[in-house]
Write a protein that holds these residues in place. Structure first.
Motif, PDB file in Angstrom:
ATOM      1  N   ALA A  62       0.761  -1.221  -0.094  1.00 46.26           N
ATOM      2  CA  ALA A  62       0.073   0.064  -0.078  1.00 46.26           C
ATOM      3  C   ALA A  62       0.848   1.371  -0.099  1.00 46.26           C
ATOM      4  O   ALA A  62       0.333   2.264  -0.646  1.00 46.26           O
ATOM      5  N   LEU A  63       2.032   1.077   0.573  1.00 48.28           N
ATOM      6  CA  LEU A  63       2.966   2.381   0.586  1.00 48.28           C
ATOM      7  C   LEU A  63       3.858   2.732  -0.723  1.00 48.28           C
ATOM      8  O   LEU A  63       4.168   3.713  -1.141  1.00 48.28           O
ATOM      9  N   VAL A  64       4.083   1.220  -1.340  1.00 53.74           N
ATOM     10  CA  VAL A  64       4.756   1.319  -2.711  1.00 53.74           C
ATOM     11  C   VAL A  64       3.854   1.892  -3.733  1.00 53.74           C
ATOM     12  O   VAL A  64       4.429   2.673  -4.528  1.00 53.74           O
ATOM     13  N   ARG A  65       2.801   1.105  -3.614  1.00 52.13           N
ATOM     14  CA  ARG A  65       1.598   1.650  -4.641  1.00 52.13           C
ATOM     15  C   ARG A  65       0.262   1.914  -4.157  1.00 52.13           C
ATOM     16  O   ARG A  65      -0.210   1.089  -3.859  1.00 52.13           O
ATOM     17  N   PRO A  66       0.262   3.232  -3.765  1.00 55.11           N
ATOM     18  CA  PRO A  66      -1.055   3.355  -2.944  1.00 55.11           C
ATOM     19  C   PRO A  66      -2.032   3.318  -3.580  1.00 55.11           C
ATOM     20  O   PRO A  66      -2.389   3.456  -4.916  1.00 55.11           O
ATOM     21  N   PRO A  71       2.058   9.088  -4.586  1.00 55.44           N
ATOM     22  CA  PRO A  71       3.369   8.803  -4.803  1.00 55.44           C
ATOM     23  C   PRO A  71       3.658   7.460  -4.049  1.00 55.44           C
ATOM     24  O   PRO A  71       3.071   7.212  -2.915  1.00 55.44           O
ATOM     25  N   CYS A  72       4.787   6.964  -4.575  1.00 54.56           N
ATOM     26  CA  CYS A  72       5.563   5.730  -3.790  1.00 54.56           C
ATOM     27  C   CYS A  72       6.012   6.360  -2.646  1.00 54.56           C
ATOM     28  O   CYS A  72       6.802   7.421  -2.447  1.00 54.56           O
ATOM     29  N   ARG A  73       5.803   5.718  -1.579  1.00 56.88           N
ATOM     30  CA  ARG A  73       6.600   6.132  -0.215  1.00 56.88           C
ATOM     31  C   ARG A  73       7.343   5.069   0.076  1.00 56.88           C
ATOM     32  O   ARG A  73       7.096   4.368   1.080  1.00 56.88           O
TER      33      ARG A  73
END
Length: 131
Positions: A62-66, A71-73
């Protein structure tokens, strides 16, 4: 037989024995409660660790591909991954075979984080070289 007040009575010693037995039982009960508390704390700690491990792969994704296309986090995703890997390799969890699948998922996410990082670095380097 009349009771002589100068002779020791057996009643106080029986009463003292009963009090001592009750104190011993209370001490055992208190010790048992303390041990039960420690056991419950260990179980709760293991449950928290299990929940962290269970949520880590989907949290990373979910953080890499919200889901909202944001944006990627990667930094936050790596923090989630690092916490899960720390737990995975801790003494109380490392030997649990039930976590083998989660371990594979975590290692896949670790590889994905490295790929994203290298792609980002390459992109920054090439953009910087052009400007």
């Amino acid at each position: 037989p009349s009771a002589n007040p100068n002779e020791p009575s057996s009643a106080p010693s029986a009463n003292a024995a009963a009090i001592a037995a009750q104190a011993g039982a209370s001490a055992r009960s208190l010790r048992e409660l303390w041990l039960k508390k420690l056991e419950c704390e260990a179980v709760l700690s293991l449950l928290r660790k299990t929940e962290t491990l269970r949520r880590a792969p989907s949290g990373f994704d979910a953080l890499v591909r919200p889901p909202d296309g944001g944006p990627c986090r990667l930094g936050a995703a790596v923090t989630v991954l690092a916490e899960a890997l720390d737990i995975m390799f801790s003494d109380d969890v490392a030997q649990v075979q039930a976590f083998d699948r989660i371990m594979e998922q975590l290692m896949t996410r670790k590889q994905r984080a490295e790929e994203v990082l290298w792609a980002t670095l390459t992109d920054v380097l090439y953009r910087h070289g052009e400007g």
